[in-house]
Write a protein that holds these residues in place. Structure first.
Motif, PDB file in Angstrom:
ATOM      1  N   GLU A   1      35.024  68.187 -21.134  1.00 29.98           N
ATOM      2  CA  GLU A   1      36.036  68.028 -22.172  1.00 29.98           C
ATOM      3  C   GLU A   1      36.644  68.925 -22.625  1.00 29.98           C
ATOM      4  O   GLU A   1      37.844  68.900 -23.156  1.00 29.98           O
ATOM      5  CB  GLU A   1      35.180  67.292 -23.271  1.00 29.98           C
ATOM      6  CG  GLU A   1      36.055  66.560 -24.298  1.00 29.98           C
ATOM      7  CD  GLU A   1      34.891  65.658 -25.199  1.00 29.98           C
ATOM      8  OE1 GLU A   1      35.656  65.000 -26.258  1.00 29.98           O
ATOM      9  OE2 GLU A   1      33.749  65.540 -24.933  1.00 29.98           O
TER      10      GLU A   1
ATOM     11  N   ALA B   1      37.961  71.130 -21.156  1.00 29.73           N
ATOM     12  CA  ALA B   1      39.413  71.436 -20.458  1.00 29.73           C
ATOM     13  C   ALA B   1      40.384  70.266 -20.581  1.00 29.73           C
ATOM     14  O   ALA B   1      41.135  70.230 -19.953  1.00 29.73           O
ATOM     15  CB  ALA B   1      38.791  71.563 -18.806  1.00 29.73           C
ATOM     16  N   GLY B   2      39.758  69.301 -21.463  1.00 31.97           N
ATOM     17  CA  GLY B   2      40.696  68.096 -21.669  1.00 31.97           C
ATOM     18  C   GLY B   2      40.661  67.132 -20.664  1.00 31.97           C
ATOM     19  O   GLY B   2      41.329  66.338 -20.444  1.00 31.97           O
ATOM     20  N   ILE B   3      39.314  67.318 -19.772  1.00 32.30           N
ATOM     21  CA  ILE B   3      39.087  66.197 -18.701  1.00 32.30           C
ATOM     22  C   ILE B   3      38.135  65.251 -19.496  1.00 32.30           C
ATOM     23  O   ILE B   3      37.028  65.627 -19.483  1.00 32.30           O
ATOM     24  CB  ILE B   3      38.690  66.767 -17.532  1.00 32.30           C
ATOM     25  CG1 ILE B   3      39.790  68.131 -16.973  1.00 32.30           C
ATOM     26  CG2 ILE B   3      38.176  66.090 -16.427  1.00 32.30           C
ATOM     27  CD1 ILE B   3      39.188  68.737 -16.008  1.00 32.30           C
ATOM     28  N   THR B   4      38.717  63.852 -19.375  1.00 27.84           N
ATOM     29  CA  THR B   4      37.919  63.092 -19.959  1.00 27.84           C
ATOM     30  C   THR B   4      37.838  61.766 -19.114  1.00 27.84           C
ATOM     31  O   THR B   4      38.778  61.579 -18.350  1.00 27.84           O
ATOM     32  CB  THR B   4      38.306  62.897 -21.626  1.00 27.84           C
ATOM     33  OG1 THR B   4      39.405  62.536 -21.555  1.00 27.84           O
ATOM     34  CG2 THR B   4      37.970  63.912 -22.469  1.00 27.84           C
TER      35      THR B   4
END
Length: 190
Positions: free
Chosen positions: A130, A132-135
């Protein structure tokens, strides 16, 4: 009447000790009974057979793994958190190779307690990603890729699969560098 000193927890502790010595495949009721000094039928007062004991051991190990990687990333974020997670993952597997085998509970995923323990473990990776903006779905795919890479490495390592003389630690450092750069591309040195 249950034997004095024998409890569900002591049976679980004995099962984990068996796994530490003989690997996940070595977990049998006979081995646990021998370790606790009782006959196999006496164990049934504390556990509902080998599948139930294996599920309890799997949950305990997944929670232990979760605590281990959580401690490594606590207070960190971004690329540092991911690197610390990956190093802790490897360290856990090397420190507890038998227990690590239980973190791949393919037969037990239908058990609600095992599934929930697995979600807690995956939740640590999701929290790191999260950063890294990965969700959402992307986090699931990224977690699978990270796990596949590190799991493959550690399984080769703990089984003696790296036979060339170059440093295994350096190889792992390079793997971590590749994985971190793939998740946090802006953090890679230029």
């Amino acid at each position: 009447m249950p034997r004095a000193g024998l409890s569900q927890q002591s049976v679980l502790d004995a099962a984990l000790a068996v796994v530490d010595e003989a690997g996940a495949a070595g977990l049998t009721l006979a081995a646990v009974a021998a370790r606790t000094g009782v006959a196999v039928p006496s164990l049934y007062k504390h556990v509902d057979g080998l599948p139930a004991l294996r599920r309890k051991a799997t949950v305990a190990v997944l929670d232990e793994f979760t605590a281990y990687v959580t401690a490594a990333v606590l207070g960190h974020s971004g690329p540092t958190a991911l690197a610390r997670f990956l190093y802790a993952y490897r360290e856990f597997s090397r420190t507890y190779p038998g227990r690590y085998q239980l973190t791949v509970p393919a037969d037990d995923l239908g058990d609600p307690a095992v599934a929930e323990a697995g979600r807690r473990a995956v939740g640590v990776a999701f929290a790191v990603l999260e950063g890294a903006g990965i969700t959402g779905e992307d986090a699931v795919h990224a977690t699978r890729c990270l796990r596949a890479a590190v799991h493959g490495f550690v399984m080769l390592e703990i089984s003696g699969g790296f036979g060339l003389p170059e440093s295994i630690d350096e190889s792992f450092e390079r793997l971590v560098g590749m994985l971190v750069a793939s998740v946090f591309p802006d953090s890679a040195p230029h």
